[in-house]
Design a protein around this motif. Structure first.
Motif, mmCIF file in Angstrom:
data_model
loop_
_atom_site.group_PDB
_atom_site.id
_atom_site.type_symbol
_atom_site.label_atom_id
_atom_site.label_comp_id
_atom_site.label_asym_id
_atom_site.label_seq_id
_atom_site.Cartn_x
_atom_site.Cartn_y
_atom_site.Cartn_z
ATOM 1 N N ARG A 196 7.858 3.859 -5.068
ATOM 2 C CA ARG A 196 7.931 3.184 -4.033
ATOM 3 C C ARG A 196 6.922 2.029 -4.107
ATOM 4 O O ARG A 196 7.110 0.753 -3.850
ATOM 5 C CB ARG A 196 8.016 3.849 -2.652
ATOM 6 N N LYS A 201 6.423 -1.759 2.120
ATOM 7 C CA LYS A 201 5.372 -1.042 2.544
ATOM 8 C C LYS A 201 3.953 -2.324 2.490
ATOM 9 O O LYS A 201 3.171 -1.918 1.598
ATOM 10 C CB LYS A 201 4.867 0.116 2.032
ATOM 11 N N ASN A 207 3.147 -3.490 13.518
ATOM 12 C CA ASN A 207 2.883 -1.856 13.878
ATOM 13 C C ASN A 207 1.806 -1.687 14.703
ATOM 14 O O ASN A 207 1.760 -0.700 15.375
ATOM 15 C CB ASN A 207 2.984 -1.323 12.325
ATOM 16 N N ARG A 238 9.148 -6.816 14.364
ATOM 17 C CA ARG A 238 8.604 -7.051 13.141
ATOM 18 C C ARG A 238 9.284 -8.001 12.276
ATOM 19 O O ARG A 238 10.429 -8.252 12.590
ATOM 20 C CB ARG A 238 8.355 -5.850 12.368
ATOM 21 N N SER A 272 6.306 3.377 14.857
ATOM 22 C CA SER A 272 5.062 2.269 14.166
ATOM 23 C C SER A 272 4.675 2.570 12.663
ATOM 24 O O SER A 272 4.377 1.609 12.038
ATOM 25 C CB SER A 272 3.876 2.155 15.272
ATOM 26 N N SER A 273 4.565 3.866 12.501
ATOM 27 C CA SER A 273 4.183 4.186 11.178
ATOM 28 C C SER A 273 4.983 5.549 10.747
ATOM 29 O O SER A 273 4.349 6.646 10.035
ATOM 30 C CB SER A 273 2.819 4.536 10.977
ATOM 31 N N SER A 274 6.381 5.654 11.265
ATOM 32 C CA SER A 274 7.112 6.957 11.021
ATOM 33 C C SER A 274 8.530 6.779 11.182
ATOM 34 O O SER A 274 9.002 5.470 11.570
ATOM 35 C CB SER A 274 6.644 8.047 12.049
ATOM 36 N N GLU A 328 12.586 2.639 13.762
ATOM 37 C CA GLU A 328 11.881 3.480 13.359
ATOM 38 C C GLU A 328 10.252 3.276 14.346
ATOM 39 O O GLU A 328 10.302 2.582 15.216
ATOM 40 C CB GLU A 328 11.454 3.522 11.954
ATOM 41 N N GLY A 349 11.138 6.204 3.906
ATOM 42 C CA GLY A 349 9.941 7.262 4.113
ATOM 43 C C GLY A 349 10.084 8.272 3.082
ATOM 44 O O GLY A 349 11.435 8.984 2.791
ATOM 45 N N ILE A 350 9.012 8.862 2.428
ATOM 46 C CA ILE A 350 9.262 9.774 1.475
ATOM 47 C C ILE A 350 9.438 11.201 2.117
ATOM 48 O O ILE A 350 10.386 12.194 1.640
ATOM 49 C CB ILE A 350 8.003 10.094 0.474
ATOM 50 N N THR A 351 8.856 11.276 3.347
ATOM 51 C CA THR A 351 9.159 12.547 4.287
ATOM 52 C C THR A 351 10.425 12.379 4.545
ATOM 53 O O THR A 351 11.128 13.680 4.680
ATOM 54 C CB THR A 351 8.096 12.434 5.446
ATOM 55 N N SER A 353 6.497 11.447 8.793
ATOM 56 C CA SER A 353 5.650 10.660 7.827
ATOM 57 C C SER A 353 4.702 11.431 7.169
ATOM 58 O O SER A 353 4.772 12.728 7.436
ATOM 59 C CB SER A 353 4.656 9.472 8.636
ATOM 60 N N THR A 354 4.116 10.795 6.086
ATOM 61 C CA THR A 354 3.272 11.401 5.422
ATOM 62 C C THR A 354 1.979 12.386 5.951
ATOM 63 O O THR A 354 1.694 13.479 5.777
ATOM 64 C CB THR A 354 2.557 10.480 4.286
ATOM 65 N N LEU A 357 11.445 1.380 6.872
ATOM 66 C CA LEU A 357 10.783 1.918 5.352
ATOM 67 C C LEU A 357 11.261 2.978 5.201
ATOM 68 O O LEU A 357 11.600 4.034 5.762
ATOM 69 C CB LEU A 357 9.483 1.767 5.982
ATOM 70 N N TYR A 380 0.754 -1.103 0.230
ATOM 71 C CA TYR A 380 -0.143 -0.075 -0.114
ATOM 72 C C TYR A 380 0.834 1.167 -0.111
ATOM 73 O O TYR A 380 2.179 1.162 0.160
ATOM 74 C CB TYR A 380 -0.866 0.029 1.324
HETATM 75 C C1 LIG Z 1 4.635 4.682 5.593
HETATM 76 C C2 LIG Z 1 5.919 4.456 6.632
HETATM 77 C C3 LIG Z 1 6.637 5.536 7.236
HETATM 78 C C4 LIG Z 1 6.808 6.969 6.797
HETATM 79 O O1 LIG Z 1 6.951 7.042 5.234
HETATM 80 P P1 LIG Z 1 6.358 8.174 4.583
HETATM 81 O O2 LIG Z 1 6.652 8.005 3.303
HETATM 82 O O3 LIG Z 1 7.185 9.407 5.225
HETATM 83 O O4 LIG Z 1 4.801 8.322 4.860
HETATM 84 C C5 LIG Z 1 7.632 5.118 8.114
HETATM 85 N N1 LIG Z 1 7.683 3.876 8.737
HETATM 86 C C6 LIG Z 1 6.660 2.952 8.291
HETATM 87 C C7 LIG Z 1 6.872 1.716 9.208
HETATM 88 C C8 LIG Z 1 5.640 3.050 7.457
HETATM 89 O O5 LIG Z 1 4.884 2.313 7.275
#
Ligand SMILES: *Cc1c(COP(=O)(O)O)cnc(C)c1O
Length: 281
Positions: A51, A146, A153, A139, A180-182, A178, A204-206, A241-242, A202, A32
């Motif tokens: 990505r 992704k 997470n 994990r 859980s989602s950043s 990292e 990250g684009i950010t 993160s995004t 991951l 995703y």
């Molecule tokens: C999506 C995600 C990020 C952040 O990625 P962005 O592209 O900046 O949104 C970081 N870590 C994990 C585990 C992610 O799933």
């Protein structure tokens, strides 16, 4: 009425369904992306879909789509739902097939679904910062993909919620990986440290945008691992993160980070990020 994208068709949300034996539902067999929408525009969409195609390739999922094809799809969805500020979630699964761990043979068509959300940027949190807690990273070893498999997470984020924090910062043994989602950054003596790009995090684009901003501003950006102890003694900590952008962490495990206020390098990166949004949307 809100529309949802199901395999190239825009469908009323109430009528949008997927099969019980979709491999995403049964195995988490899919990937995703989550893309921010600023001023009607999908932000850094090229990088997101590059990505996504990489993730697909890494799990052996064949897709008849180009980056531009995907961008066209999400643009239609954003327009249909009139999203000005918000985000688009898009996922791709290996398709619908009788349950069997092995890939379906012959292969079946991937299922692509997407939906939008409307919300403002998290201004208040960006100004005040968030609380984070640390937790062991349990994990799998391909965190560079992704993937829809997010149980580790999910459990990490729930741990954060339990301790009144907004994010959980994960570590493998002593090494910080990292959120859980950043992605996670520790700033010490004017230098930004963050985990290098490999299978443990991951990409990250950010994070890529932050790296570019740091380099433009002449702030040293070191892609090196660091320890939990280093994180706890950092002058500034931030996560990115995004959806949370350049988010300061002002409390870690209940203790103040640095002087407990949002630090100068974090503020400077936020200012650079605001400018980046203005010039890229
Ligand atoms: C999506 C995600 C990020 C952040 O990625 P962005 O592209 O900046 O949104 C970081 N870590 C994990 C585990 C992610 O799933």
């Amino acid at each position: 009425m809100t529309k949802v994208l199901i395999n190239e068709r825009l469908i009323e949300e109430k009528d949008a369904n997927v099969a019980y034996n979709d491999r995403g539902y049964v195995f988490g067999d899919g990937i995703y992306e989550y893309i921010r929408v600023y001023d009607n525009h999908p932000f850094t969409a090229n990088a997101h879909f590059e990505r996504l195609l990489r993730s697909a390739k890494e799990i052996g999922l064949e897709l008849n789509y180009t980056v531009n094809g995907f961008i066209e799809l999400v643009r239609e969805l954003i327009a249909a739902n009139g999203v000005v500020n918000g985000g688009v979630y898009i996922q791709v699964t290996r398709g619908t097939a009788p349950r069997d761990h092995a890939f379906p043979t012959p292969s079946v068509k991937a299922n692509i679904t997407a939906f939008t959300k409307t919300y403002d940027r998290p201004y208040k949190l960006l100004e005040e910062g968030i609380n984070a807690v640390t937790t062991e990273d349990i994990r799998w070893l391909r965190c560079d993909i992704k993937s829809l498999n997010l149980l580790g997470n999910v459990l990490a984020k729930e741990y954060a919620v339990k301790y009144n924090a907004q994010e959980a910062i994960q570590h493998r043994g002593e090494t910080v990986t990292e959120g859980s989602s950043s992605n996670v950054y520790a700033i010490k003596d004017g230098v930004i440290y963050t985990h290098p790009i490999n299978n443990y995090i991951l990409n990250g684009i950010t994070r890529m945008v932050i790296k570019e901003i740091a380099q433009e501003k002449g702030v040293s950006f070191k892609e090196e691992t660091f320890t939990l102890d280093f994180l706890k003694n950092a002058d500034e900590v931030l996560v990115s993160s995004t959806s949370i952008e350049v988010m300061p962490v002002v409390k870690l495990n209940g203790e103040a980070v640095g002087d407990g206020k949002v630090g100068p390098i974090t503020k400077s990166l936020q200012e650079g990020f605001n400018r980046y949004i203005d010039t890229h949307s």
